[in-house]
Design a protein around this motif. Structure first.
Motif, PDB file in Angstrom:
ATOM      1  N   ALA A   1       6.849   3.839  -5.581  1.00  0.00           N
ATOM      2  CA  ALA A   1       8.191   4.363  -5.119  1.00  0.00           C
ATOM      3  C   ALA A   1       8.485   5.548  -4.502  1.00  0.00           C
ATOM      4  O   ALA A   1       7.768   6.426  -4.308  1.00  0.00           O
TER       5      ALA A   1
ATOM      6  N   PHE B   1      11.937  10.469  -2.980  1.00  0.00           N
ATOM      7  CA  PHE B   1      12.912  11.451  -2.450  1.00  0.00           C
ATOM      8  C   PHE B   1      12.805  12.100  -1.683  1.00  0.00           C
ATOM      9  O   PHE B   1      11.744  12.941  -1.646  1.00  0.00           O
TER      10      PHE B   1
ATOM     11  N   ARG C   1      18.275   4.560  -2.418  1.00  0.00           N
ATOM     12  CA  ARG C   1      19.275   5.220  -3.752  1.00  0.00           C
ATOM     13  C   ARG C   1      19.903   6.886  -3.030  1.00  0.00           C
ATOM     14  O   ARG C   1      18.579   7.416  -2.532  1.00  0.00           O
TER      15      ARG C   1
ATOM     16  N   LEU D   1      11.473  16.773  -9.166  1.00  0.00           N
ATOM     17  CA  LEU D   1      11.517  15.752  -9.481  1.00  0.00           C
ATOM     18  C   LEU D   1      12.314  14.210 -10.338  1.00  0.00           C
ATOM     19  O   LEU D   1      13.294  13.749 -10.030  1.00  0.00           O
ATOM     20  N   SER D   2      12.006  15.115 -11.707  1.00  0.00           N
ATOM     21  CA  SER D   2      12.593  14.239 -12.657  1.00  0.00           C
ATOM     22  C   SER D   2      14.619  13.853 -12.594  1.00  0.00           C
ATOM     23  O   SER D   2      14.850  13.316 -12.779  1.00  0.00           O
TER      24      SER D   2
ATOM     25  N   GLU E   1      15.549  11.605 -10.134  1.00  0.00           N
ATOM     26  CA  GLU E   1      15.347  10.229 -10.550  1.00  0.00           C
ATOM     27  C   GLU E   1      16.519  10.224 -10.946  1.00  0.00           C
ATOM     28  O   GLU E   1      17.052   8.674 -11.589  1.00  0.00           O
ATOM     29  N   ARG E   2      16.659  10.783 -12.532  1.00  0.00           N
ATOM     30  CA  ARG E   2      17.716  10.617 -13.355  1.00  0.00           C
ATOM     31  C   ARG E   2      19.473  10.411 -13.030  1.00  0.00           C
ATOM     32  O   ARG E   2      20.069   9.706 -12.941  1.00  0.00           O
TER      33      ARG E   2
ATOM     34  N   ALA F   1      20.049   9.524  -9.917  1.00  0.00           N
ATOM     35  CA  ALA F   1      19.962   8.880  -8.137  1.00  0.00           C
ATOM     36  C   ALA F   1      21.085   7.421  -8.646  1.00  0.00           C
ATOM     37  O   ALA F   1      20.671   7.171  -9.646  1.00  0.00           O
TER      38      ALA F   1
ATOM     39  N   SER G   1      21.974   4.049  -6.396  1.00  0.00           N
ATOM     40  CA  SER G   1      21.778   2.776  -5.566  1.00  0.00           C
ATOM     41  C   SER G   1      22.594   2.630  -4.824  1.00  0.00           C
ATOM     42  O   SER G   1      24.404   2.662  -5.479  1.00  0.00           O
TER      43      SER G   1
ATOM     44  N   GLY H   1      14.715   2.101  -1.605  1.00  0.00           N
ATOM     45  CA  GLY H   1      14.687   1.737  -3.279  1.00  0.00           C
ATOM     46  C   GLY H   1      13.271   0.607  -2.721  1.00  0.00           C
ATOM     47  O   GLY H   1      12.599   0.506  -2.567  1.00  0.00           O
TER      48      GLY H   1
END
Ligand SMILES: O=C(O)CCC(=O)C(=O)O
Length: 274
Positions: free
Chosen positions: A123, A126, A158, A172-173, A176-177, A179, A181, A201
């Motif tokens: 991946a 970010f 994203r 970071l989490s 991710e949660r 984001a 697209s 992505g």
């Protein structure tokens, strides 16, 4: 927010969305013809950069799909710096004296055809393209041209909406949660505040996903590459004045007292840049 560049209020709506959410999509920015010519030129430049830099060096830098300084290999890429909607966004955000920080071709390969990415870095991470917040004063803007339709399947960019101009990096989490697209039609321009957290992505479509990222900054910041030195005075002088401005012609740094004491009309650094 998505708006067509053909609508009368597209610029106001775009600037408002960039201010509030950090990001907007402007549709219908490239013509079908420009799309076709740009895509073909990107593959030619990819091959030229491979021959010039070498696949090993690019692979070591994790840059097999990143095409820098495309203008040196194909003059077509100068013409993108004349796209009216892109210039309107630049003028309306980082001012009419802004300069180009980068113009990068992005050839996002499908994961199964890209063993480097699939194995080592599944991946893309970010990041912010301008990782400094200066009292919310906008220093840098991105205009990314979609040369394919952007979909979840082909690795649409994203973004974390409203994560721009934040001094404390989110964890970071959380990124991710939150984001989303940016799915958008081909020939669109994704405009974002360069302090917005974003990432490519993962492309699982079986085909390349092509895009060109432009970043423009206030004129007193350094560009990623010194375009005037890289391209040469003769080339830059043959371009439209606005392109010269973007490439840094009016923000050159004197390298001698001879240069420094030139008459005002011949100075390398014009007054009022920024
Ligand atoms: O390829 C993408 O979708 C994102 C590219 C990106 O993150 C960048 O150029 O900074």
């Amino acid at each position: 927010m998505q708006v067509s560049s053909r609508s009368s209020d597209w610029l106001d709506r775009t600037l408002a969305a960039v201010r509030d959410a950090g990001c907007a999509v402007v549709k219908d920015v490239l013509s079908e013809r420009q799309l076709e010519v740009t895509r073909a030129a990107m593959y030619r430049v990819r091959d030229a950069i491979f021959s010039s830099v070498g696949a090993d060096r690019l692979r070591r830098s994790g840059e097999l799909g990143v095409l820098r300084l495309m203008m040196q290999f194909d003059t077509h890429f100068f013409s993108l710096l004349e796209l009216t909607p892109m210039l309107a966004v630049v003028d309306g955000t980082v001012s009419p004296t802004a300069t180009l920080h980068l113009q990068n071709g992005l050839l996002l390969r499908s994961a199964e055809r890209d063993p480097d990415r699939a194995a080592a870095r599944p991946a893309p991470p970010f990041h912010r393209d301008f990782p400094r917040v200066l009292n919310r004063y906008l220093m840098s803007i991105n205009c990314m041209l979609a040369l394919d339709q952007f979909t979840n399947a082909n690795g649409a960019t994203r973004v974390v909406l409203a994560s721009h101009q934040q001094t404390d990096p989110p964890d970071l989490s959380d990124l991710e949660r939150r984001a989303v697209s940016i799915e958008c039609p081909v020939r669109s321009m994704i405009v974002f505040d360069s302090t917005l957290w974003h990432a490519a992505g993962i492309n699982r479509s079986g085909a390349d996903r092509l895009a060109i990222n432009h970043q423009f900054t206030r004129a007193y910041l350094k560009p990623q590459i010194d375009y005037v030195r890289a391209l040469g005075d003769k080339t830059v002088l043959g371009l439209p004045e606005k392109t010269q401005q973007l490439l840094g012609w009016y923000t050159r740094v004197p390298a001698s007292l001879e240069d420094y004491y030139r008459p005002e009309s011949e100075r390398l650094y014009r007054r009022g840049q920024g």
